[in-house]
Design a protein around this motif. Structure first.
Motif, PDB file in Angstrom:
ATOM      1  N   ALA A  90       0.843  -1.200   0.000  1.00  0.00           N
ATOM      2  CA  ALA A  90       0.000   0.000   0.000  1.00  0.00           C
ATOM      3  C   ALA A  90       0.883   1.258   0.000  1.00  0.00           C
ATOM      4  N   GLU A  91       1.949   1.227   0.787  1.00  0.00           N
ATOM      5  CA  GLU A  91       2.874   2.369   0.838  1.00  0.00           C
ATOM      6  C   GLU A  91       3.597   2.552  -0.497  1.00  0.00           C
ATOM      7  N   ALA A  92       3.958   1.432  -1.124  1.00  0.00           N
ATOM      8  CA  ALA A  92       4.631   1.507  -2.427  1.00  0.00           C
ATOM      9  C   ALA A  92       3.699   2.130  -3.459  1.00  0.00           C
ATOM     10  N   ALA A  93       2.421   1.754  -3.401  1.00  0.00           N
ATOM     11  CA  ALA A  93       1.443   2.294  -4.345  1.00  0.00           C
ATOM     12  C   ALA A  93       1.182   3.778  -4.055  1.00  0.00           C
ATOM     13  N   ARG A  94       1.067   4.136  -2.769  1.00  0.00           N
ATOM     14  CA  ARG A  94       0.785   5.519  -2.383  1.00  0.00           C
ATOM     15  C   ARG A  94       1.909   6.456  -2.812  1.00  0.00           C
ATOM     16  N   THR A  95       3.159   6.041  -2.592  1.00  0.00           N
ATOM     17  CA  THR A  95       4.291   6.928  -2.857  1.00  0.00           C
ATOM     18  C   THR A  95       4.831   6.798  -4.283  1.00  0.00           C
ATOM     19  N   ALA A  96       4.519   5.681  -4.959  1.00  0.00           N
ATOM     20  CA  ALA A  96       5.036   5.390  -6.309  1.00  0.00           C
ATOM     21  C   ALA A  96       6.568   5.411  -6.359  1.00  0.00           C
TER      22      ALA A  96
END
Ligand SMILES: [Zn+2]
Length: 274
Positions: free
Chosen positions: A53-59
């Motif tokens: 989720a963090e990887a997706a949020r921050t790209a």
């Protein structure tokens, strides 16, 4: 060049993204486990979900660095067995987390040819055991003692030792401090050009999937690995000015490994972009 840093994972791997944001990074590298031990607990499903989720949020692209204990070229059969198993396990963790690449030091063996062959075999075994997208990157090393990977020729020999079908997931990470310590002079225009010409001839520039940006405390060709803050060591700012403005590496993630003062070091790097 995407500019980031090696971030801590205290509190869980997913917490590294907030640290990277705090530092003003565009990408990050992490350990996916304790870097100084053999034993590693499996990742918990909730932590994997939080990480994704963090990887997706921050790209932000994320790379992992392997445990320092791994020596895939070890002459000792027991250390080698643990190392090969560790490499495959860490690659599996990357796959689980959606991390694009696992960076590792090729290791050491006084018998160079045998050592290079063993690293290729370890990589082939890990890539075969862990199907997916995550890349395995051998890192350029300073060439301390019997350590391998301090010439592009050695890294190319490792890559060529991997069966063709698995080789597309085998690439390299270039550490500026280690290159300099190994004798590649990035401090002059001629040295910089010669270094990357040599890399192009042996591995191809397309094989460079990540950079470690570190200055060196020690002089050119010293074969000793001591990272220094950007511009404050024996390399100075010019190698980094050349790199951050090199269009050939515009899309390649680069990570500071100075351990401290990331925000400041990133600001120095950004000030060199013209
Ligand atoms: Zn490094």
């Amino acid at each position: 060049m995407l500019l980031g840093a090696h971030e801590g994972i205290a509190g869980g791997v997913s917490t590294a993204f907030a640290r990277a944001e705090e530092d003003g990074a565009e990408c990050l590298q992490i350990f996916t486990r304790n870097a100084r031990g053999w034993a590693a607990k499996p990742l918990e499903a909730e932590e994997v979900a939080r990480f994704r989720a963090e990887a997706a949020r921050t790209a932000m692209p994320v790379a992992a660095h392997s445990s320092y204990l791994i020596n895939a070229a070890a002459p000792d059969a027991e250390i080698r067995r643990k190392s090969w198993a560790g490499l495959a396990d860490e690659l599996a963790r990357c796959e689980q987390l959606g991390i694009f690449a696992l960076v590792f030091h090729p290791g050491s063996n006084p018998d160079e040819a045998e050592g290079l062959r063993l690293v290729a075999e370890a990589m082939a075994q890990a890539l075969d055991a862990v199907p997916g997208k995550a890349l395995l990157l051998t890192e350029t090393t300073a060439g301390q003692g019997a350590s391998l990977g301090h010439t592009f020729e050695q890294l190319a020999a490792i890559r060529e030792g991997i069966p063709r079908a698995l080789r597309r997931r085998a690439a390299v990470c270039v550490d500026t401090c280690h290159l300099f310590a190994a004798g590649y002079d990035l401090t002059t225009d001629e040295g910089y050009a010669a270094t990357f010409d040599a890399l192009e001839r042996t591995l191809g520039l397309g094989a460079v999937k990540a950079f470690h940006l570190n200055d060196s405390k020690k002089p050119l060709g010293c074969r000793v690995d001591r990272h220094e803050h950007i511009g404050e060591g024996a390399m100075g700012r010019s190698p980094f000015r050349r790199l951050v403005n090199d269009a050939r590496f515009a899309a390649v993630p680069a990570f500071l490994e100075t351990e401290l003062r990331y925000r400041e070091n990133l600001a120095v790097l950004r000030s060199l972009v013209s």
